[in-house]
Design an enzyme around this catalytic site. Structure first.
Site, PDB file in Angstrom:
ATOM      1  N   HIS A 108     -55.200 -59.480  -7.981  1.00 24.14           N
ATOM      2  CA  HIS A 108     -55.358 -60.753  -7.248  1.00 24.14           C
ATOM      3  C   HIS A 108     -55.412 -60.429  -5.750  1.00 24.14           C
ATOM      4  O   HIS A 108     -54.826 -59.441  -5.305  1.00 24.14           O
ATOM      5  CB  HIS A 108     -54.135 -61.618  -7.566  1.00 24.14           C
ATOM      6  CG  HIS A 108     -54.171 -63.013  -7.027  1.00 24.14           C
ATOM      7  ND1 HIS A 108     -53.856 -63.315  -5.724  1.00 24.14           N
ATOM      8  CD2 HIS A 108     -54.464 -64.193  -7.627  1.00 24.14           C
ATOM      9  CE1 HIS A 108     -53.949 -64.630  -5.544  1.00 24.14           C
ATOM     10  NE2 HIS A 108     -54.319 -65.182  -6.685  1.00 24.14           N
ATOM     11  N   ASP A 135     -46.964 -57.450  -9.983  1.00 21.91           N
ATOM     12  CA  ASP A 135     -47.254 -58.840  -9.648  1.00 21.91           C
ATOM     13  C   ASP A 135     -47.064 -59.665 -10.920  1.00 21.91           C
ATOM     14  O   ASP A 135     -47.897 -59.645 -11.824  1.00 21.91           O
ATOM     15  CB  ASP A 135     -48.700 -58.928  -9.129  1.00 21.91           C
ATOM     16  CG  ASP A 135     -49.184 -60.369  -8.955  1.00 21.91           C
ATOM     17  OD1 ASP A 135     -48.438 -61.310  -9.333  1.00 21.91           O
ATOM     18  OD2 ASP A 135     -50.306 -60.552  -8.453  1.00 21.91           O
ATOM     19  N   GLN A 139     -48.275 -64.392 -13.134  1.00 23.94           N
ATOM     20  CA  GLN A 139     -48.714 -65.009 -14.389  1.00 23.94           C
ATOM     21  C   GLN A 139     -47.871 -64.582 -15.585  1.00 23.94           C
ATOM     22  O   GLN A 139     -48.074 -65.091 -16.685  1.00 23.94           O
ATOM     23  CB  GLN A 139     -50.188 -64.667 -14.674  1.00 23.94           C
ATOM     24  CG  GLN A 139     -51.177 -65.165 -13.639  1.00 23.94           C
ATOM     25  CD  GLN A 139     -51.246 -66.685 -13.540  1.00 23.94           C
ATOM     26  OE1 GLN A 139     -50.765 -67.413 -14.415  1.00 23.94           O
ATOM     27  NE2 GLN A 139     -51.823 -67.169 -12.458  1.00 23.94           N
ATOM     28  N   LYS A 149     -45.583 -71.940 -10.448  1.00 23.26           N
ATOM     29  CA  LYS A 149     -46.347 -71.679 -11.667  1.00 23.26           C
ATOM     30  C   LYS A 149     -45.449 -71.725 -12.898  1.00 23.26           C
ATOM     31  O   LYS A 149     -45.886 -71.452 -14.013  1.00 23.26           O
ATOM     32  CB  LYS A 149     -47.039 -70.311 -11.585  1.00 23.26           C
ATOM     33  CG  LYS A 149     -48.116 -70.221 -10.514  1.00 23.26           C
ATOM     34  CD  LYS A 149     -48.824 -68.891 -10.584  1.00 23.26           C
ATOM     35  CE  LYS A 149     -49.569 -68.540  -9.312  1.00 23.26           C
ATOM     36  NZ  LYS A 149     -50.840 -69.249  -9.162  1.00 23.26           N
ATOM     37  N   CYS A 155     -59.446 -65.976  -6.766  1.00 28.04           N
ATOM     38  CA  CYS A 155     -58.816 -64.946  -5.940  1.00 28.04           C
ATOM     39  C   CYS A 155     -58.978 -63.548  -6.518  1.00 28.04           C
ATOM     40  O   CYS A 155     -58.114 -62.681  -6.309  1.00 28.04           O
ATOM     41  CB  CYS A 155     -57.332 -65.225  -5.701  1.00 28.04           C
ATOM     42  SG  CYS A 155     -57.012 -66.675  -4.731  1.00 28.04           S
TER      43      CYS A 155
HETATM   44  C1  PLP Z   1     -51.829 -62.802 -10.600  1.00 30.55           C
HETATM   45  C2  PLP Z   1     -51.519 -63.605  -9.386  1.00 30.55           C
HETATM   46  N1  PLP Z   1     -50.965 -63.011  -8.324  1.00 30.55           N
HETATM   47  C3  PLP Z   1     -50.643 -63.689  -7.217  1.00 30.55           C
HETATM   48  C4  PLP Z   1     -50.866 -65.038  -7.125  1.00 30.55           C
HETATM   49  C5  PLP Z   1     -50.511 -65.725  -5.846  1.00 30.55           C
HETATM   50  O1  PLP Z   1     -49.521 -66.664  -6.061  1.00 30.55           O
HETATM   51  P1  PLP Z   1     -49.082 -67.603  -4.850  1.00 30.55           P
HETATM   52  O2  PLP Z   1     -50.336 -68.312  -4.425  1.00 30.55           O
HETATM   53  O3  PLP Z   1     -48.067 -68.502  -5.431  1.00 30.55           O
HETATM   54  O4  PLP Z   1     -48.556 -66.722  -3.783  1.00 30.55           O
HETATM   55  C6  PLP Z   1     -51.443 -65.703  -8.210  1.00 30.55           C
HETATM   56  C7  PLP Z   1     -51.740 -67.153  -8.196  1.00 30.55           C
HETATM   57  O5  PLP Z   1     -52.431 -67.727  -7.420  1.00 30.55           O
HETATM   58  C8  PLP Z   1     -51.774 -64.966  -9.358  1.00 30.55           C
HETATM   59  O6  PLP Z   1     -52.338 -65.565 -10.404  1.00 30.55           O
END
Ligand code: PLP
Lengths: 142, 426
Positions: B142, B219, B222, B245, B384
């Site tokens: 991401h 990370d 998810q 989430k 993203c």
């Molecule tokens: C795999 C993953 N990493 C990071 C993020 C970033 O999360 P956040 O926007 O809550 O910082 C997301 C979601 O947008 C994600 O799906």
């Protein structure tokens, strides 16, 4: 709801499926390309001016992308001939939604206005007002 | 009830906890909160972007504001002490949820996964990385980690490397072995891909990192919301996730870090709350985790985060995972009935609860607009993961992502709505 979509009325779908003035002009006065990086919409506009150097005579477009961006470009190629470069410069987002005849949701506005932006930037480059390689509309933030 | 209809979780009871699922959509969006002109029932399939918030969590936040709203760690007064206890306990509760035996000292509250990633990149990466070092990621990373490490690498002269994703959407572990070498200082990998749905072998990758003396950063944005996660089983050195989430409020996330590593690290933000003593010349830092939580923290959100974790634990994370997998497989099968739909990632029986796809000849943004007109909320774009989409050869995709309150009927509605788009564009 059935097939009668709000945003994808017949006119839009017709222009998307049967784009008008699609292709390239043989001797355009100016030509310019732009994209919506996040959507992958790309549009090239070829514009041919009349001898007065001010009145738009013919327009063609090529490119690909979503239905809204392509239909908007197609309609614009019909709308622009007969108008002047200064009238083109004054076209705003409302003019585009009026031309499309549907409410465009805020997230999709940049698709709808891409062709206009490309034509306007092309004209400005032609007039020596700006120097850019390509038009890029703001990417969406996802 | 037919067996076919049953679910690993009590969907009806869960849906009753989420009033938003009852609302209709389709009216004027310029007046948020006024729903008089909405007429289309909502089918919410955008849970990988953010989940909804159950009454229990909203109540916990309301109780905080009604009952003991106050700044933490500052007042001797009663309210401040109550707020401090609740906020500190929330750290312990979240730590317990992910199997961090060090409790609050190993869980820093941040704004979200992105901030957790940046915290380590700035506090550790800027100091420790340099020319000749490498950071290994995956091609399915991401932007939260990809862009962060890419930019920190630029600042420090380190190199970034990406573990290849194969045609089935899985990591090429042979390639991982080649990439993770003595130059590697950090292996930063996504646990469950938000685009492909792939569940990556993060424990194996952590072992590979440790063999060369690198840290492993997972990370979990998810994964923590959708399955049981034990950071110590994985042996992650760092682990990041977001409250919003997983039934929690926005504005709060967490960074897990092994205690000895966090202790070595310098703060990333300076200011109040994070200092022990200050003179005009110098300062010393608070204990963990407060050293990394400068300024007035998101107190109500922290309380809500802990309530969200309670809510999920009541359902049971094994059950949450089973429900996710059931819907993922069902969606994969239903979408797979159509030759004009291309899906990305591993097969239906081996993925997290989301499916990204494209419908031939209909741009993802057109598709999502048409689905939206039918009340179906999905995500269209690059989610993203722009470099991954480039690799897949598409500018954008459409993604349906599921959570504990979704049903097979909602997947069917998605399929029907896609059919409308198909007819319109035929
Ligand atoms: C795999 C993953 N990493 C990071 C993020 C970033 O999360 P956040 O926007 O809550 O910082 C997301 C979601 O947008 C994600 O799906």
């Amino acid at each position: 709801m059935g097939i009668g979509s709000d945003m994808y009325r017949q006119q839009i779908m017709d222009h998307y499926k049967n784009p008008r003035n699609h292709g390239r002009l043989e001797s355009p006065t100016f030509t310019h390309t732009g994209e919506n990086p996040s959507c992958g919409d790309t549009i090239t506009m070829d514009v041919q001016l009349a001898d007065d150097g001010e009145t738009i005579e013919r327009v063609a477009f090529s490119g690909d992308g979503c239905a809204i961006s392509q239909a908007s470009a197609s309609m614009l190629t019909q709308r622009l001939p007969g108008t002047t470069l200064s009238e083109l410069a004054e076209m705003d987002t409302d003019d585009i939604t009026e031309m499309l005849g549907v409410d465009i949701s805020p997230m999709r506005i940049k698709c709808a206005v891409l062709a206009r932006q490309v034509a306007q930037d092309g004209a400005k480059i032609h007039d020596g007002e700006i120097e850019i390689e390509q038009t890029k509309t703001e990417g969406d933030d996802d | 009830m037919r067996v076919q209809e049953s679910y690993p979780v009590d969907v009806d009871a869960i849906r009753a906890d989420f009033p938003i699922l009852q609302r209709k959509v389709g009216g004027d969006i310029s007046t948020p909160g006024e729903h008089d002109d909405d007429d289309t029932p909502l089918v919410y399939l955008d849970n990988a972007a953010t989940s909804h918030t159950p009454e229990q969590v909203v109540d916990a936040i309301v109780d905080y504001y009604h009952g003991y709203n106050s700044n933490v760690h500052r007042g001797i007064h009663h309210l401040s002490q109550e707020a401090s206890v609740a906020y500190e306990n929330a750290h312990d509760r979240v730590a317990e949820f992910i199997g961090a035996s060090g409790g609050r000292e190993e869980v820093v509250f941040t704004k979200n996964t992105t901030e957790s990633m940046n915290l380590v990149a700035y506090a550790w990466g800027l100091d420790e990385l340099g020319p000749g070092d490498s950071v290994v990621m995956t091609e399915m990373e991401h932007h939260a980690s990809l862009v962060t490490w890419q930019q920190i690498a630029k600042k420090t002269g380190a190199e970034v490397r990406y573990i290849r994703v194969d045609d089935d959407g899985r990591l090429d572990m042979e390639h991982a072995k080649e990439l993770i070498d003595d130059s590697t200082k950090m292996v930063s990998v996504v646990h469950v891909s938000n685009t492909l749905g792939t569940v990556n072998p993060v424990s194996e990758l952590a072992d590979m990192a440790h063999e060369v003396g690198a840290y492993a950063f997972v990370d979990g944005a998810q994964s923590v919301p959708t399955r049981p996660v034990d950071v110590e089983d994985i042996d992650a050195d760092f682990f990041a996730f977001s409250g919003h989430k997983m039934c929690g409020p926005t504005g709060i996330g967490a960074l897990y870090g092994k205690r000895d590593i966090l202790e070595e690290m310098q703060p990333y933000l300076y200011g109040g709350e994070m200092i022990r003593s200050v003179t005009y010349e110098d300062s010393t830092w608070e204990d963990l985790p407060w050293k990394f939580e400068a300024g007035t923290p998101p107190i109500a959100q922290g309380v809500g985060f802990a309530a969200a974790v309670d809510y999920l634990d009541d359902i049971g994370m094994e059950n949450v995972q089973a429900h996710e997998e059931l819907l993922a497989e069902y969606a994969y099968d239903r979408l797979g009935e159509f030759d004009d739909i291309e899906m990305y990632g591993p097969p239906g029986d081996d993925r997290g609860g989301l499916v990204a796809f494209n419908l031939d000849s209909v741009h993802a943004h057109d598709l999502s607009s048409i689905l939206n007109e039918q009340g179906v909320a999905i995500r269209a774009g690059d989610h993203c993961t722009q470099p991954l989409h480039d690799k897949l050869g598409v500018a954008a995709s459409t993604r349906a992502s599921f959570y504990i309150y979704n049903t097979r009927e909602e997947v069917d509605k998605l399929v029907d709505a896609i059919d409308t788009a198909r007819e319109l564009f035929a």
